[in-house]
Design a protein around this motif. Structure first.
Motif, PDB file in Angstrom:
ATOM      1  N   ILE A  10       0.865  -1.183   0.000  1.00 33.21           N
ATOM      2  CA  ILE A  10       0.000   0.000   0.000  1.00 33.21           C
ATOM      3  C   ILE A  10       0.897   1.227   0.000  1.00 33.21           C
ATOM      4  O   ILE A  10       1.554   1.538   1.002  1.00 33.21           O
ATOM      5  CB  ILE A  10      -0.932   0.017   1.230  1.00 33.21           C
ATOM      6  N   ARG A  39      -4.826   4.228   1.031  1.00 33.64           N
ATOM      7  CA  ARG A  39      -4.712   3.665   2.378  1.00 33.64           C
ATOM      8  C   ARG A  39      -6.074   3.269   2.946  1.00 33.64           C
ATOM      9  O   ARG A  39      -6.169   2.384   3.788  1.00 33.64           O
ATOM     10  CB  ARG A  39      -4.037   4.670   3.306  1.00 33.64           C
ATOM     11  N   ALA A  42      -6.971  -0.364   2.887  1.00 35.96           N
ATOM     12  CA  ALA A  42      -6.056  -1.291   3.549  1.00 35.96           C
ATOM     13  C   ALA A  42      -6.773  -2.451   4.227  1.00 35.96           C
ATOM     14  O   ALA A  42      -6.439  -3.625   4.016  1.00 35.96           O
ATOM     15  CB  ALA A  42      -5.194  -0.543   4.566  1.00 35.96           C
ATOM     16  N   LEU A  56       3.315  -0.773   4.160  1.00 38.26           N
ATOM     17  CA  LEU A  56       2.512   0.442   4.171  1.00 38.26           C
ATOM     18  C   LEU A  56       3.409   1.666   4.268  1.00 38.26           C
ATOM     19  O   LEU A  56       4.303   1.723   5.107  1.00 38.26           O
ATOM     20  CB  LEU A  56       1.565   0.391   5.379  1.00 38.26           C
TER      21      LEU A  56
END
Length: 213
Positions: A10, A39, A42, A56
């Motif tokens: 991500i 995001r 996610a 991330l």
């Protein structure tokens, strides 16, 4: 492929995301099962792909990736979480440690370090690792500014102490007014104050800035 570590990337930087995906897919024990630049997706993508590890990004100034990391940790206790962040952000490193992520890696780290972080996250999701943690701890012990504030936030504090407005701070730092405002808000939040005068007083009391002669 059944024994491969299932990885989701991500990152809102398209080239970085594709580069990470390509890097991971070259490894026989790792497999990319999803990627996104949003995001907010996610939680859903981790659930739908049954990922073992999520990589991330944490992007200034809002560092929203930290909030997502906390949410993922609260939902998925056994999920490996690797945070990628700008180099030299000690305050973000310590926030990452407190959020329960598995690994913290600088965006500029060598590929081997990133892959090692992913593998660590897969086998020890609740055990934190970060290259440079020792030096960061030492800096925190010897510098009250770096213990609490990021380098940029320390700059903002200094400019506030000089009497600059938010617009003037934006010009001084070569950022947008909205970005400068975000830095000021984050500074107030960390100092637990609501205005410039309180921020300066608190900073003086904590030794974050030196009193003017």
């Amino acid at each position: 492929m059944n024994d491969c570590v299932r990885v989701v990337v991500i990152d809102d930087h398209t080239l970085v995301r594709y580069g990470l995906a390509g890097l991971v897919d070259q490894e026989p024990d790792l497999e990319i099962v999803g990627d996104t630049g949003q995001r907010t997706e996610a939680v859903g993508i981790v659930l739908s792909t049954r990922a073992n590890v999520v990589v991330l990004d944490v992007t200034p100034p809002d560092h929203d990736g930290l909030r997502i990391a906390r949410e993922l940790r609260n939902r998925y206790a056994e999920l490996g979480i690797v945070l990628l962040a700008p180099e030299g952000e000690d305050s973000v490193l310590f926030e990452a440690l407190e959020s329960g992520v598995s690994a913290f890696v600088a965006r500029t780290a060598p590929t081997g370090e990133i892959l090692a972080a992913i593998r660590h996250a897969a086998v020890a999701p609740t055990s934190f690792t970060a290259t440079g943690l020792g030096p960061a701890m030492a800096r925190r012990d010897h510098s009250p500014v770096q213990a609490l504030l990021s380098p940029r936030e320390a700059q903002v504090l200094e400019l506030l102490g000089q009497g600059l407005s938010v617009r003037a701070i934006a010009v001084a730092l070569s950022v947008s007014v909205s970005t400068a405002k975000t830095y000021v808000e984050r500074l107030y939040e960390k100092l637990e104050v609501s205005n410039r005068a309180q921020a300066i007083m608190t900073a003086l009391q904590r030794g974050l800035i030196e009193p003017k002669s």
